[in-house]
Scaffold this motif. Structure first.
Motif, PDB file in Angstrom:
ATOM      1  N   ARG A 119      17.120  12.079   8.029  1.00  0.00           N
ATOM      2  CA  ARG A 119      15.938  11.302   8.437  1.00  0.00           C
ATOM      3  C   ARG A 119      15.006  11.065   7.258  1.00  0.00           C
ATOM      4  NH1 ARG A 119      14.682  15.085  12.107  1.00  0.00           N
ATOM      5  NH2 ARG A 119      16.380  15.199  13.553  1.00  0.00           N
ATOM      6  N   GLN A 120      14.832  12.065   6.389  1.00  0.00           N
ATOM      7  CA  GLN A 120      14.009  11.888   5.200  1.00  0.00           C
ATOM      8  C   GLN A 120      14.615  10.844   4.273  1.00  0.00           C
ATOM      9  OE1 GLN A 120      13.805  15.840   3.568  1.00  0.00           O
ATOM     10  NE2 GLN A 120      12.025  16.416   4.785  1.00  0.00           N
ATOM     11  N   ARG A 121      15.927  10.883   4.117  1.00  0.00           N
ATOM     12  CA  ARG A 121      16.608   9.915   3.259  1.00  0.00           C
ATOM     13  C   ARG A 121      16.448   8.498   3.814  1.00  0.00           C
ATOM     14  NH1 ARG A 121      17.999   8.028  -1.357  1.00  0.00           N
ATOM     15  NH2 ARG A 121      20.068   7.147  -1.475  1.00  0.00           N
ATOM     16  N   VAL A 122      16.608   8.347   5.135  1.00  0.00           N
ATOM     17  CA  VAL A 122      16.439   7.039   5.763  1.00  0.00           C
ATOM     18  C   VAL A 122      15.018   6.533   5.559  1.00  0.00           C
ATOM     19  CG1 VAL A 122      16.298   5.889   8.017  1.00  0.00           C
ATOM     20  CG2 VAL A 122      18.292   7.268   7.451  1.00  0.00           C
ATOM     21  N   ARG A 123      14.038   7.416   5.707  1.00  0.00           N
ATOM     22  CA  ARG A 123      12.634   7.029   5.517  1.00  0.00           C
ATOM     23  C   ARG A 123      12.400   6.534   4.086  1.00  0.00           C
ATOM     24  NH1 ARG A 123      10.649  10.769   8.521  1.00  0.00           N
ATOM     25  NH2 ARG A 123      10.778  12.395   6.967  1.00  0.00           N
ATOM     26  N   LEU A 124      12.975   7.229   3.106  1.00  0.00           N
ATOM     27  CA  LEU A 124      12.835   6.813   1.705  1.00  0.00           C
ATOM     28  C   LEU A 124      13.509   5.466   1.471  1.00  0.00           C
ATOM     29  CD1 LEU A 124      12.013   7.399  -1.230  1.00  0.00           C
ATOM     30  CD2 LEU A 124      14.210   8.551  -1.488  1.00  0.00           C
ATOM     31  N   LEU A 125      14.710   5.299   2.020  1.00  0.00           N
ATOM     32  CA  LEU A 125      15.413   4.030   1.844  1.00  0.00           C
ATOM     33  C   LEU A 125      14.670   2.877   2.518  1.00  0.00           C
ATOM     34  CD1 LEU A 125      19.096   5.210   2.310  1.00  0.00           C
ATOM     35  CD2 LEU A 125      17.980   4.496   0.193  1.00  0.00           C
ATOM     36  N   GLU A 126      14.059   3.141   3.674  1.00  0.00           N
ATOM     37  CA  GLU A 126      13.273   2.100   4.335  1.00  0.00           C
ATOM     38  C   GLU A 126      12.063   1.714   3.491  1.00  0.00           C
ATOM     39  OE1 GLU A 126      12.470   3.879   8.117  1.00  0.00           O
ATOM     40  OE2 GLU A 126      14.294   3.046   9.030  1.00  0.00           O
ATOM     41  N   GLN A 127      11.438   2.697   2.850  1.00  0.00           N
ATOM     42  CA  GLN A 127      10.308   2.393   1.976  1.00  0.00           C
ATOM     43  C   GLN A 127      10.764   1.558   0.779  1.00  0.00           C
ATOM     44  OE1 GLN A 127       8.662   6.203   0.957  1.00  0.00           O
ATOM     45  NE2 GLN A 127       7.144   6.105   2.595  1.00  0.00           N
ATOM     46  N   GLU A 128      11.892   1.941   0.185  1.00  0.00           N
ATOM     47  CA  GLU A 128      12.399   1.187  -0.953  1.00  0.00           C
ATOM     48  C   GLU A 128      12.752  -0.241  -0.533  1.00  0.00           C
ATOM     49  OE1 GLU A 128      15.608   3.468  -2.570  1.00  0.00           O
ATOM     50  OE2 GLU A 128      14.266   4.986  -3.413  1.00  0.00           O
ATOM     51  N   ASN A 129      13.328  -0.382   0.650  1.00  0.00           N
ATOM     52  CA  ASN A 129      13.666  -1.705   1.155  1.00  0.00           C
ATOM     53  C   ASN A 129      12.396  -2.541   1.358  1.00  0.00           C
ATOM     54  OD1 ASN A 129      15.311  -3.741   2.041  1.00  0.00           O
ATOM     55  ND2 ASN A 129      15.504  -2.949   4.119  1.00  0.00           N
ATOM     56  N   GLU A 130      11.362  -1.918   1.871  1.00  0.00           N
ATOM     57  CA  GLU A 130      10.085  -2.620   2.058  1.00  0.00           C
ATOM     58  C   GLU A 130       9.515  -3.065   0.714  1.00  0.00           C
ATOM     59  OE1 GLU A 130       6.797  -4.299   3.895  1.00  0.00           O
ATOM     60  OE2 GLU A 130       8.679  -3.592   4.761  1.00  0.00           O
ATOM     61  N   VAL A 131       9.636  -2.221  -0.288  1.00  0.00           N
ATOM     62  CA  VAL A 131       9.159  -2.583  -1.629  1.00  0.00           C
ATOM     63  C   VAL A 131       9.912  -3.806  -2.135  1.00  0.00           C
ATOM     64  CG1 VAL A 131       9.144  -1.844  -4.038  1.00  0.00           C
ATOM     65  CG2 VAL A 131       8.328  -0.302  -2.270  1.00  0.00           C
ATOM     66  N   LEU A 132      11.215  -3.816  -1.951  1.00  0.00           N
ATOM     67  CA  LEU A 132      12.001  -4.951  -2.417  1.00  0.00           C
ATOM     68  C   LEU A 132      11.675  -6.226  -1.640  1.00  0.00           C
ATOM     69  CD1 LEU A 132      15.401  -3.179  -3.023  1.00  0.00           C
ATOM     70  CD2 LEU A 132      13.751  -3.947  -4.725  1.00  0.00           C
ATOM     71  N   ARG A 133      11.408  -6.103  -0.342  1.00  0.00           N
ATOM     72  CA  ARG A 133      10.999  -7.272   0.440  1.00  0.00           C
ATOM     73  C   ARG A 133       9.689  -7.836  -0.083  1.00  0.00           C
ATOM     74  NH1 ARG A 133      13.343  -5.176   5.212  1.00  0.00           N
ATOM     75  NH2 ARG A 133      11.581  -3.828   5.642  1.00  0.00           N
ATOM     76  N   ARG A 134       8.760  -6.941  -0.394  1.00  0.00           N
ATOM     77  CA  ARG A 134       7.474  -7.379  -0.930  1.00  0.00           C
ATOM     78  C   ARG A 134       7.632  -7.983  -2.325  1.00  0.00           C
ATOM     79  NH1 ARG A 134       3.271  -6.518   2.116  1.00  0.00           N
ATOM     80  NH2 ARG A 134       3.531  -5.091   3.845  1.00  0.00           N
ATOM     81  N   ALA A 135       8.610  -7.474  -3.069  1.00  0.00           N
ATOM     82  CA  ALA A 135       8.857  -8.043  -4.388  1.00  0.00           C
ATOM     83  C   ALA A 135       9.315  -9.486  -4.262  1.00  0.00           C
ATOM     84  CB  ALA A 135       9.909  -7.230  -5.124  1.00  0.00           C
ATOM     85  N   ALA A 136      10.187  -9.743  -3.313  1.00  0.00           N
ATOM     86  CA  ALA A 136      10.657 -11.110  -3.104  1.00  0.00           C
ATOM     87  C   ALA A 136       9.496 -12.021  -2.722  1.00  0.00           C
ATOM     88  CB  ALA A 136      11.731 -11.139  -2.029  1.00  0.00           C
ATOM     89  N   ALA A 137       8.606 -11.530  -1.869  1.00  0.00           N
ATOM     90  CA  ALA A 137       7.449 -12.327  -1.472  1.00  0.00           C
ATOM     91  C   ALA A 137       6.531 -12.567  -2.668  1.00  0.00           C
ATOM     92  CB  ALA A 137       6.691 -11.626  -0.355  1.00  0.00           C
ATOM     93  N   TYR A 138       6.342 -11.547  -3.485  1.00  0.00           N
ATOM     94  CA  TYR A 138       5.479 -11.663  -4.658  1.00  0.00           C
ATOM     95  C   TYR A 138       6.047 -12.670  -5.657  1.00  0.00           C
ATOM     96  CZ  TYR A 138       3.086 -10.287  -8.970  1.00  0.00           C
ATOM     97  OH  TYR A 138       2.378 -10.289 -10.136  1.00  0.00           O
ATOM     98  N   LEU A 139       7.349 -12.579  -5.891  1.00  0.00           N
ATOM     99  CA  LEU A 139       7.977 -13.474  -6.859  1.00  0.00           C
ATOM    100  C   LEU A 139       7.932 -14.926  -6.394  1.00  0.00           C
ATOM    101  CD1 LEU A 139      11.033 -11.348  -7.945  1.00  0.00           C
ATOM    102  CD2 LEU A 139       8.959 -11.844  -9.255  1.00  0.00           C
ATOM    103  N   SER A 140       7.957 -15.129  -5.089  1.00  0.00           N
ATOM    104  CA  SER A 140       7.908 -16.495  -4.588  1.00  0.00           C
ATOM    105  C   SER A 140       6.500 -17.081  -4.698  1.00  0.00           C
ATOM    106  CB  SER A 140       8.379 -16.549  -3.135  1.00  0.00           C
ATOM    107  OG  SER A 140       7.459 -15.876  -2.297  1.00  0.00           O
TER     108      SER A 140
END
Length: 148
Positions: A69-90
């Motif tokens: 569960r901790q690993r999933v939580r970390l991966l979800e946070q990293e995924n959110e960061v990458l989603r925000r990166a895509a929005a920022y770059l656009s």
């Protein structure tokens, strides 16, 4: 919250409770060891589950589930960061009030804390990772807090 009993003590009390003579109640054993009878009942049940004689997750399975569960939580946070990166770059150019650093994605999440306040962008062309690389170096921008 009271400090938990040491595992050696719990194991000893459970062993005594299982090997007690007929007629000796759980309440008597619990009183002799200074624990609540319900606590001893829970320890006995947990021992049966760990042995596989009662249904339920064992202690090792529970620990593994907790880690996953901790690993999933970390991966979800990293995924959110990458989603925000895509929005920022656009969006194009960044903000002059932003703080920018170069680090790995995992450190970026820890650096900012709140993935909703992160935007990522590649550094110079030489910073691009090799295919299959795990630690990707990126430029991390801490965005101003939207609630402020």
């Amino acid at each position: 919250m009271p400090k938990p009993y040491p595992s050696e003590f719990r194991d000893d009390v459970v062993r005594v409770a299982r090997n007690c003579e007929p007629g000796v109640t759980i309440e008597q054993i619990a009183k002799d060891f200074g624990v609540h009878p319900m606590t001893l009942q829970k320890w006995l049940h947990r021992a049966k589950v760990d042995e596989g004689t009662a249904p339920g997750p064992s202690r090792t399975e529970s620990a593994e589930n907790r880690e996953l569960r901790q690993r999933v939580r970390l991966l979800e946070q990293e995924n959110e960061v990458l989603r925000r990166a895509a929005a920022y770059l656009s969006q194009g150019a960044g903000c002059s009030e932003c703080e920018t650093r170069t680090m790995t994605v995992r450190r970026a999440v820890r650096f900012v804390g709140d993935p909703r306040r992160v935007a990522l962008a590649w550094g110079c062309g030489s910073d691009r990772p090799a295919p299959g690389s795990i630690d990707v170096h990126v430029v991390v921008t801490r965005l101003p807090d939207p609630s402020a």
